[in-house]
Design an enzyme around this catalytic site. Structure first.
Site, PDB file in Angstrom:
ATOM      1  N   GLY A 212       0.822  -1.212   0.000  1.00 56.16           N
ATOM      2  CA  GLY A 212       0.000   0.000   0.000  1.00 56.16           C
ATOM      3  C   GLY A 212       0.858   1.264   0.000  1.00 56.16           C
TER       4      GLY A 212
ATOM      5  N   ASN B 147      -3.147  -8.526   0.831  1.00 56.11           N
ATOM      6  CA  ASN B 147      -4.088  -9.272  -0.017  1.00 56.11           C
ATOM      7  C   ASN B 147      -4.410  -8.520  -1.303  1.00 56.11           C
ATOM      8  OD1 ASN B 147      -5.728  -7.236   0.863  1.00 56.11           O
ATOM      9  ND2 ASN B 147      -7.322  -8.535   1.721  1.00 56.11           N
TER      10      ASN B 147
ATOM     11  N   SER C 277      -4.396   7.252  13.633  1.00 59.83           N
ATOM     12  CA  SER C 277      -4.723   8.463  12.872  1.00 59.83           C
ATOM     13  C   SER C 277      -5.075   9.594  13.811  1.00 59.83           C
ATOM     14  CB  SER C 277      -5.921   8.142  11.972  1.00 59.83           C
ATOM     15  OG  SER C 277      -6.516   9.316  11.497  1.00 59.83           O
TER      16      SER C 277
ATOM     17  N   TYR D 263     -14.814   3.932  10.384  1.00 56.50           N
ATOM     18  CA  TYR D 263     -13.366   3.867  10.162  1.00 56.50           C
ATOM     19  C   TYR D 263     -12.620   4.444  11.368  1.00 56.50           C
ATOM     20  CZ  TYR D 263      -8.849   5.783   8.965  1.00 56.50           C
ATOM     21  OH  TYR D 263      -7.533   6.143   9.026  1.00 56.50           O
TER      22      TYR D 263
ATOM     23  N   LYS E 228     -10.012   2.739  14.494  1.00 50.52           N
ATOM     24  CA  LYS E 228      -8.690   3.176  14.991  1.00 50.52           C
ATOM     25  C   LYS E 228      -8.714   3.317  16.511  1.00 50.52           C
ATOM     26  CE  LYS E 228      -6.563   3.163  11.108  1.00 50.52           C
ATOM     27  NZ  LYS E 228      -5.620   2.072  10.840  1.00 50.52           N
TER      28      LYS E 228
ATOM     29  N   TYR F  11      -1.013   9.307  12.566  1.00 49.80           N
ATOM     30  CA  TYR F  11      -0.625  10.085  11.383  1.00 49.80           C
ATOM     31  C   TYR F  11      -1.559  11.262  11.190  1.00 49.80           C
ATOM     32  CZ  TYR F  11       1.003   5.353  10.032  1.00 49.80           C
ATOM     33  OH  TYR F  11       1.545   4.099  10.001  1.00 49.80           O
ATOM     34  N   PHE F  12      -0.996  12.352  10.718  1.00 49.75           N
ATOM     35  CA  PHE F  12      -1.825  13.445  10.229  1.00 49.75           C
ATOM     36  C   PHE F  12      -2.086  13.164   8.736  1.00 49.75           C
ATOM     37  CE2 PHE F  12      -2.774  16.088  13.849  1.00 49.75           C
ATOM     38  CZ  PHE F  12      -2.171  15.301  14.803  1.00 49.75           C
ATOM     39  N   ASN F  13      -1.911  14.085   7.819  1.00 49.81           N
ATOM     40  CA  ASN F  13      -2.315  13.794   6.432  1.00 49.81           C
ATOM     41  C   ASN F  13      -1.112  13.475   5.552  1.00 49.81           C
ATOM     42  OD1 ASN F  13      -4.621  15.222   7.648  1.00 49.81           O
ATOM     43  ND2 ASN F  13      -5.475  15.114   5.593  1.00 49.81           N
TER      44      ASN F  13
ATOM     45  N   ASN G 148     -10.721  10.085  -2.912  1.00 50.03           N
ATOM     46  CA  ASN G 148     -11.379  10.813  -1.820  1.00 50.03           C
ATOM     47  C   ASN G 148     -10.478  11.907  -1.282  1.00 50.03           C
ATOM     48  OD1 ASN G 148     -13.821   9.276  -1.468  1.00 50.03           O
ATOM     49  ND2 ASN G 148     -12.525   7.609  -0.715  1.00 50.03           N
TER      50      ASN G 148
ATOM     51  N   LEU H 127      -7.411  14.757  -0.901  1.00 52.14           N
ATOM     52  CA  LEU H 127      -7.166  15.991  -1.649  1.00 52.14           C
ATOM     53  C   LEU H 127      -6.078  15.850  -2.718  1.00 52.14           C
ATOM     54  CD1 LEU H 127      -7.681  19.018  -2.033  1.00 52.14           C
ATOM     55  CD2 LEU H 127      -6.046  19.448  -0.179  1.00 52.14           C
TER      56      LEU H 127
ATOM     57  N   GLY I 285     -18.957  15.739   7.769  1.00 53.26           N
ATOM     58  CA  GLY I 285     -17.991  15.053   8.642  1.00 53.26           C
ATOM     59  C   GLY I 285     -16.592  15.657   8.623  1.00 53.26           C
TER      60      GLY I 285
HETATM   61  N1  UFG Z   1     -10.833  18.217   0.050  1.00 54.80           N
HETATM   62  C1  UFG Z   1     -11.399  18.984  -0.943  1.00 54.80           C
HETATM   63  N2  UFG Z   1     -11.675  18.389  -2.140  1.00 54.80           N
HETATM   64  C2  UFG Z   1     -11.414  17.074  -2.384  1.00 54.80           C
HETATM   65  C3  UFG Z   1     -10.837  16.296  -1.363  1.00 54.80           C
HETATM   66  C4  UFG Z   1     -10.558  16.903  -0.160  1.00 54.80           C
HETATM   67  O1  UFG Z   1     -11.660  20.177  -0.768  1.00 54.80           O
HETATM   68  O2  UFG Z   1     -11.725  16.604  -3.498  1.00 54.80           O
HETATM   69  C5  UFG Z   1     -10.508  18.844   1.337  1.00 54.80           C
HETATM   70  C6  UFG Z   1     -11.278  18.242   2.495  1.00 54.80           C
HETATM   71  O3  UFG Z   1     -12.537  18.869   2.622  1.00 54.80           O
HETATM   72  C7  UFG Z   1     -10.340  18.512   3.647  1.00 54.80           C
HETATM   73  C8  UFG Z   1      -8.952  18.447   3.029  1.00 54.80           C
HETATM   74  O4  UFG Z   1      -9.152  18.596   1.627  1.00 54.80           O
HETATM   75  O5  UFG Z   1     -10.545  19.800   4.120  1.00 54.80           O
HETATM   76  C9  UFG Z   1      -8.240  17.123   3.266  1.00 54.80           C
HETATM   77  O6  UFG Z   1      -9.112  16.066   2.892  1.00 54.80           O
HETATM   78  P1  UFG Z   1      -8.619  14.558   2.767  1.00 54.80           P
HETATM   79  O7  UFG Z   1      -9.807  13.747   2.363  1.00 54.80           O
HETATM   80  O8  UFG Z   1      -7.413  14.490   1.921  1.00 54.80           O
HETATM   81  O9  UFG Z   1      -8.144  14.217   4.225  1.00 54.80           O
HETATM   82  P2  UFG Z   1      -8.988  14.215   5.592  1.00 54.80           P
HETATM   83  O10 UFG Z   1      -8.262  15.125   6.500  1.00 54.80           O
HETATM   84  O11 UFG Z   1     -10.413  14.433   5.408  1.00 54.80           O
HETATM   85  O12 UFG Z   1      -8.850  12.679   5.952  1.00 54.80           O
HETATM   86  C10 UFG Z   1      -7.665  12.203   6.481  1.00 54.80           C
HETATM   87  C11 UFG Z   1      -7.481  10.725   6.157  1.00 54.80           C
HETATM   88  C12 UFG Z   1      -8.515   9.915   6.849  1.00 54.80           C
HETATM   89  C13 UFG Z   1      -8.617  10.277   8.305  1.00 54.80           C
HETATM   90  C14 UFG Z   1      -8.809  11.746   8.469  1.00 54.80           C
HETATM   91  C15 UFG Z   1      -8.781  12.159   9.894  1.00 54.80           C
HETATM   92  O13 UFG Z   1      -7.555  10.501   4.782  1.00 54.80           O
HETATM   93  O14 UFG Z   1      -8.154   8.570   6.734  1.00 54.80           O
HETATM   94  O15 UFG Z   1      -7.739  12.417   7.836  1.00 54.80           O
HETATM   95  O16 UFG Z   1      -9.174  13.489  10.036  1.00 54.80           O
HETATM   96  F1  UFG Z   1      -9.668   9.683   8.908  1.00 54.80           F
END
Ligand code: UFG
Length: 343
Positions: free
Chosen positions: A11, A33, A126, A153, A157, A181-183, A202, A204, A301
């Protein structure tokens, strides 16, 4: 050198960590897997390192298969457990799949560890466990309160952290380091491995790079009316290679008995929060590409702002995120260009 079991090693974070482990001299056996990765990642790892990790196609939910694996590789000294489902939205639709997979995998490993005399495990957690920290807890350190999970999810964690805690309490022979982890973003500087999102991304950065590449017509920025300087959400984006290196440090810490107590928790972030808009604008500037976007409704969310206080990891682990965001965003684009070529 010690042999390490890396679950989820083909991964995104697992493959970068395997590279860092092997470059540090460890032998690695990957278990995966391939439900969200592909076996070609092993070629990328081999091209970077000059050695190929061992690989077994095993689902960590399969106790018997894991048991046999530990028999086959009797010299495993540590485990880094990445293998898990990780899509927040999907977890809301299919909670039981998430609970079954994420929790049973960990339970199997923890049960098998004493049987096969494996003492050390690093667990991928996370910052999601903190939810939206209040102002007094930003940047967020490891003592901030854990908040009710916003998705199955996130709940897996939290539950996995608790399972580790309880197991260690009952089994003093097991050591664990939980990494929150952060992002994670970016790709290996060679562009031989990187993130391989399945379907419509999903997260950014894959969305940004696919939009820049013309695969998606435009990026949707989810809300610009948050209580942040430019109205878009703030996150702590950490380079995946920096993140990978932290795992090597954590493992070495356990293998050399440097731990304070047999359970430690560390935030892995840069300590700097960046808004969605800052990420998009910086990506455009450093790569000299356009990323068409529009502002749309907030995503359900989403947390408004969260970034790490990584002081504990900096001081105790002696680890620090080093790559600057510009270079990380360059690596994202370089990887996307390579994916385009490979098509
Ligand atoms: N965003 C957009 N457009 C997109 C995708 C994301 O504007 O197409 C924004 C989101 O709204 C957010 C930021 O970009 O403000 C980051 O979004 P991500 O989906 O990349 O990351 P998240 O912070 O939402 O999620 C991450 C991990 C998850 C974890 C979460 C914990 O991917 O596994 O942090 O807060 F659960």
């Amino acid at each position: 050198m010690a042999r390490i079991l890396v679950t989820g090693g083909t991964g995104y974070i697992g493959s970068h960590t395997t590279v860092e482990l092997m470059q540090a001299g460890f032998d690695v056996v990957i278990v995966d897997n391939l439900m969200n990765s592909n076996v070609g990642v092993l070629d990328g790892i081999e091209a970077i390192v000059g050695r190929r990790p061992d690989y077994e196609n095993i689902d960590c939910v399969d106790y018997v298969a894991l048991d046999k694996l530990f028999e086959k590789y009797a010299d495993i000294e540590g485990i880094i457990h990445f293998a898990a489902y990780k899509a927040v939205g999907e977890s809301v639709e299919k909670p039981l799949q998430y609970y079954r997979n994420n929790i049973n995998s960990l339970v199997n490993l923890l049960e098998l560890m004493p049987i096969h005399k494996v003492k050390n495990i690093v667990f991928s957690s996370s910052c999601t466990v903190y939810g939206q920290p209040d102002a007094a807890h930003l940047p967020v350190n490891e003592n901030a309160p854990i908040q009710p999970a916003l998705s199955p999810y996130g709940n897996t964690k939290q539950i996995c952290e608790e399972i580790i805690h309880d197991t260690i309490h009952a089994t003093p022979n097991i050591n664990a380091i939980i990494l929150r982890y952060f992002n994670p973003i970016g790709a290996h500087p060679t562009a031989l491995i990187g993130e391989l999102p399945n379907g419509v991304p999903n997260n950014l950065l894959p969305y940004v790079t696919q939009t820049a590449a013309g695969i998606r017509p435009e990026l949707r920025i989810f809300g610009n009316d948050y209580d942040t300087p430019d109205g878009t959400c703030i996150r702590d984006y950490i380079d995946v290679v920096d993140l990978a290196k932290a795992h090597v440090v954590a493992l070495k810490r356990m293998l050399t008995n440097k731990q304070e107590g047999n359970e430690e928790i560390f935030n892995l972030g840069t300590g700097r929060g960046l808004s969605v808009m800052e990420i998009v604008e910086t990506f455009k500037r450093v790569n000299n590409v356009d990323v068409p976007y529009k502002i749309v409704e907030r995503r359900e969310g989403d947390i408004e702002k969260v970034w790490a206080d990584p002081t504990r990891a900096n001081k105790v682990l002696g680890w620090k995120a080093e790559r600057n965001t510009e270079d990380t965003l360059r690596s994202c684009w370089k990887w996307q260009l390579r994916l385009n070529e490979a098509k």
